[in-house]
Design a protein around this motif. Structure first.
Motif, PDB file in Angstrom:
ATOM      1  N   TYR A  10       0.874  -1.185   0.000  1.00 40.31           N
ATOM      2  CA  TYR A  10       0.000   0.000   0.000  1.00 40.31           C
ATOM      3  C   TYR A  10       0.901   1.221   0.000  1.00 40.31           C
ATOM      4  O   TYR A  10       2.119   1.106   0.131  1.00 40.31           O
ATOM      5  N   ASP A  11       0.297   2.418  -0.150  1.00 42.40           N
ATOM      6  CA  ASP A  11       1.081   3.652  -0.149  1.00 42.40           C
ATOM      7  C   ASP A  11       1.605   3.973   1.259  1.00 42.40           C
ATOM      8  O   ASP A  11       1.050   3.499   2.248  1.00 42.40           O
ATOM      9  N   ASP A  13       1.195   6.515   3.001  1.00 38.39           N
ATOM     10  CA  ASP A  13       0.229   7.185   3.887  1.00 38.39           C
ATOM     11  C   ASP A  13      -1.019   6.340   4.165  1.00 38.39           C
ATOM     12  O   ASP A  13      -1.963   6.814   4.787  1.00 38.39           O
ATOM     13  N   ALA A  14      -1.030   5.105   3.712  1.00 42.60           N
ATOM     14  CA  ALA A  14      -2.257   4.296   3.776  1.00 42.60           C
ATOM     15  C   ALA A  14      -2.637   3.882   5.195  1.00 42.60           C
ATOM     16  O   ALA A  14      -3.790   3.537   5.440  1.00 42.60           O
ATOM     17  N   LEU A  15      -1.677   3.896   6.112  1.00 38.07           N
ATOM     18  CA  LEU A  15      -1.976   3.437   7.475  1.00 38.07           C
ATOM     19  C   LEU A  15      -2.251   4.604   8.425  1.00 38.07           C
ATOM     20  O   LEU A  15      -2.514   4.400   9.610  1.00 38.07           O
ATOM     21  N   ALA A  21       2.730   8.432   7.468  1.00 37.69           N
ATOM     22  CA  ALA A  21       3.447   8.168   6.212  1.00 37.69           C
ATOM     23  C   ALA A  21       4.960   8.212   6.443  1.00 37.69           C
ATOM     24  O   ALA A  21       5.703   7.398   5.877  1.00 37.69           O
ATOM     25  N   TRP A  78       4.280  -6.033   7.096  1.00 38.95           N
ATOM     26  CA  TRP A  78       3.505  -5.159   6.193  1.00 38.95           C
ATOM     27  C   TRP A  78       2.235  -5.861   5.746  1.00 38.95           C
ATOM     28  O   TRP A  78       1.190  -5.256   5.589  1.00 38.95           O
ATOM     29  N   LYS A  82      -3.306  -3.564   7.219  1.00 38.32           N
ATOM     30  CA  LYS A  82      -3.918  -3.006   6.006  1.00 38.32           C
ATOM     31  C   LYS A  82      -4.708  -1.765   6.400  1.00 38.32           C
ATOM     32  O   LYS A  82      -5.134  -1.621   7.554  1.00 38.32           O
ATOM     33  N   PRO A  83      -4.906  -0.851   5.439  1.00 36.29           N
ATOM     34  CA  PRO A  83      -5.755   0.315   5.737  1.00 36.29           C
ATOM     35  C   PRO A  83      -7.156  -0.177   6.093  1.00 36.29           C
ATOM     36  O   PRO A  83      -7.655  -1.131   5.482  1.00 36.29           O
ATOM     37  N   HIS A  84      -7.769   0.457   7.067  1.00 30.87           N
ATOM     38  CA  HIS A  84      -9.119   0.071   7.499  1.00 30.87           C
ATOM     39  C   HIS A  84      -9.182  -1.396   7.922  1.00 30.87           C
ATOM     40  O   HIS A  84     -10.159  -2.095   7.654  1.00 30.87           O
ATOM     41  N   LEU A 182      -5.744  -1.736  12.255  1.00 29.80           N
ATOM     42  CA  LEU A 182      -4.862  -2.082  11.138  1.00 29.80           C
ATOM     43  C   LEU A 182      -4.666  -3.581  10.889  1.00 29.80           C
ATOM     44  O   LEU A 182      -4.306  -3.965   9.774  1.00 29.80           O
ATOM     45  N   ASP A 184      -4.802  -7.210   9.634  1.00 38.64           N
ATOM     46  CA  ASP A 184      -5.498  -7.813   8.495  1.00 38.64           C
ATOM     47  C   ASP A 184      -5.815  -9.274   8.829  1.00 38.64           C
ATOM     48  O   ASP A 184      -5.002 -10.167   8.604  1.00 38.64           O
TER      49      ASP A 184
END
Ligand code: MN
Length: 220
Positions: A10-11, A13-15, A21, A78, A82-84, A182, A184
């Protein structure tokens, strides 16, 4: 490039806002890739260059072990986020968690306590042990549960570089944010599935590739 570091899933800034970021970028670009560079230098021109990361983790010590394990651990970390993320596991993973911890809340609490309680630099893990039970554990520095024959399902990095820019000394706040927002659980379920699916809990390289990308330990 046998030990090339897989792309971040992910990018940077995604977290955010849970992990900034800047923390993700430094952690990935400087720490994770740094372990990869040191590992590549350590094995260059040696028979170890032909081994997989897991073979190195199980057969080496000192700097070689530390760098190989940290490359593996970070790729796995990583993917553990995950985001969301956060929320609750479902399906067979939920059933396995309830069988081992009596409830999902107990499992999440144990995992958070392990992450908060690891004394120094290290990791907290959700694993499947050799008897088929799920467990929470800690490891120091670069140590990895595969050394004990466990199958990692999730990892939380509790080295200070994972949270200090964002949380300073408040490791507990970082851990709570990771567990609540966060983690997953789908990644954990996929790691459990590989074992339950009869592909063999000894086939560690295969597990790793599922948790990373093909380039992580694949042939050069
Ligand atoms: Mn780290």
């Amino acid at each position: 490039m046998r030990f090339e570091i897989p792309a971040l899933p992910y990018d940077f800034d995604a977290l955010a806002p849970h992990i900034s970021a800047r923390t993700v970028e430094l952690h990935y670009e400087k720490h994770h890739k740094g372990y990869g560079k040191k590992l590549a230098a350590a094995v260059e021109g040696k028979p170890e260059a032909e081994k997989s990361l897991e073979q190195l983790i199980l057969s080496s010590d000192g700097d070689l072990f530390n760098n190989a394990a940290q490359v593996w651990n970070h790729t796995f970390y990583w993917r553990s986020l995950k985001p969301h993320g956060g929320g609750r596991p479902t399906g067979p993973l939920e059933n396995a968690i309830v069988a081992s911890f009596r409830s999902v809340d107990n499992a999440k609490r144990e995992l958070a306590e392990a992450a908060k309680g690891e004394f120094g630099s290290g990791w907290a893990w959700l694993v499947l042990d050799r008897d088929g039970r799920l467990r929470v554990g800690q490891s120091s520095d670069a140590e990895n549960p595969i050394q004990k024959g466990h199958t990692p399902l999730l990892a939380i990095d509790v080295w200070e570089h994972a949270y200090y820019l964002d949380y300073q000394n408040r490791r507990g706040d970082y851990v709570e944010a990771v567990v609540d927002h966060l983690l997953d659980w789908g990644f954990a379920a996929s790691n459990l599935e590989v074992v339950a699916g009869g592909e063999g809990n000894r086939d560690a390289d295969r597990r790793y590739r599922k948790g990373a990308t093909e380039s992580a330990s694949g042939p050069s």
